[in-house]
Design a protein around this motif. Sequence first.
Motif, short mmCIF file in Angstrom:
data_model
loop_
_atom_site.label_atom_id
_atom_site.label_comp_id
_atom_site.label_asym_id
_atom_site.label_seq_id
_atom_site.Cartn_x
_atom_site.Cartn_y
_atom_site.Cartn_z
N LEU A 246 15.78 -31.28 13.72
CA LEU A 246 16.30 -30.09 14.40
C LEU A 246 15.16 -29.09 14.46
N CYS A 247 14.79 -28.70 15.67
CA CYS A 247 13.74 -27.69 15.79
C CYS A 247 14.36 -26.32 15.61
N VAL A 248 13.83 -25.56 14.66
CA VAL A 248 14.23 -24.17 14.44
C VAL A 248 12.93 -23.37 14.55
N GLU A 249 12.79 -22.68 15.67
CA GLU A 249 11.50 -22.11 16.02
C GLU A 249 11.52 -20.58 15.93
N ALA A 250 10.53 -20.02 15.24
CA ALA A 250 10.39 -18.56 15.16
C ALA A 250 9.46 -18.16 16.30
N ALA A 251 9.91 -17.20 17.12
CA ALA A 251 9.16 -16.97 18.36
C ALA A 251 9.20 -15.52 18.82
N CYS A 252 8.25 -15.18 19.68
CA CYS A 252 8.39 -13.95 20.49
C CYS A 252 8.17 -14.40 21.93
N ILE A 253 9.29 -14.46 22.64
CA ILE A 253 9.28 -15.01 23.99
C ILE A 253 9.84 -13.99 24.98
N GLU A 254 11.01 -13.44 24.63
CA GLU A 254 11.70 -12.57 25.59
C GLU A 254 10.87 -11.33 25.93
N GLU A 255 10.17 -10.80 24.91
CA GLU A 255 9.29 -9.65 25.12
C GLU A 255 7.90 -10.06 24.68
N PRO A 256 7.07 -10.54 25.60
CA PRO A 256 5.72 -10.94 25.19
C PRO A 256 4.97 -9.77 24.56
N VAL A 257 4.08 -10.09 23.65
CA VAL A 257 3.29 -9.05 22.99
C VAL A 257 2.09 -8.73 23.89
N VAL A 258 1.77 -7.44 24.00
CA VAL A 258 0.56 -7.07 24.75
C VAL A 258 -0.43 -6.53 23.74
#
Length: 276
Positions: A246-258
């Motif tokens: 089961l992939c459980v991924e920590a991410a920042c996708i919805e608001e990309p970092v600038v």
Amino acid sequence: MALPTGDRCVAALQGAQVLSWTPAGSPGERLYLSPGAASDGATAIRGGVPLCFPQFNQRVLGGRPLPKHGFARNRRWTPLGVVAEGEDRIAEFGLANDEETHALWPASFEARVAVRLSPGRLAIGFRVRNTGWACWPFALALHTYLRVDDVTRASLHGLEGAAYWDAVADLDRPQARRFQSGALAVEGETDRVYAGGARVLRLSEPGRTLTVSQSTTLPDTVVWNPGAALCARLADMPADGWRHMLCVEAACIEEPVVLGPGQEWQGWQSFEVVAG
Ligand SMILES: O=P(O)(O)OC[C@H]1O[C@H](O)[C@H](O)[C@@H](O)[C@@H]1O
């Protein structure tokens, strides 16, 4: 890397990708690595903790399209050594822009991955610095494949009430949102992006439990399992591979970092054995 306690983890230079984690005194391997995973040093390795950077999936962040999930998982990272801190061991890896990355993405950057092994715990930290003169956006995911005995008997707790985009049912409606009711159970292909809030999650299966935490800089959680039909079409996974991961991924996708010139950013995901 191993601790005197018997805890052990293995990482590849390709992608600075952790491939195996076996905490001491508990039954077995905690990460899923496909027996069909590529090992040519460049093709994405199916399993462990791939790093998706500077793009997630095929979501273009302005400019030219990048390879799916960016290029960090396909590149050889430089080993920067292992240090001891108390009873922990920390292995570091580095990647900086070069001609190959510039051909795909114009940014100048220096990235580091730190893999910290502690008794009963694994943490993977990522930091990146803008070493150029222009601002640039990026997305990131620590795309962890957790090993489970049978995913149909596992449940993921901690997402109750959270809004998510269902990339299977709502693929053509990227703005559509659903709400998680109860613990997440895998019933077929699952591909969801839960946005807005780092959480402590608990993956439970008969006989063992693991907690998954992430930094507040990684506010999104992606949960992915290909299910039997999609798994059968993945050349680098055995037919029953979906059942054991089961992939459980920590991410920042919805608001990309600038990131502006000279600025640095960091994020992490960690796993801790709770029972069994
Ligand atoms: O096959 P890969 O390129 O490694 O991607 C595997 C999966 O990664 C993420 O979890 C995405 O949400 C999925 O849509 C994707 O299929």
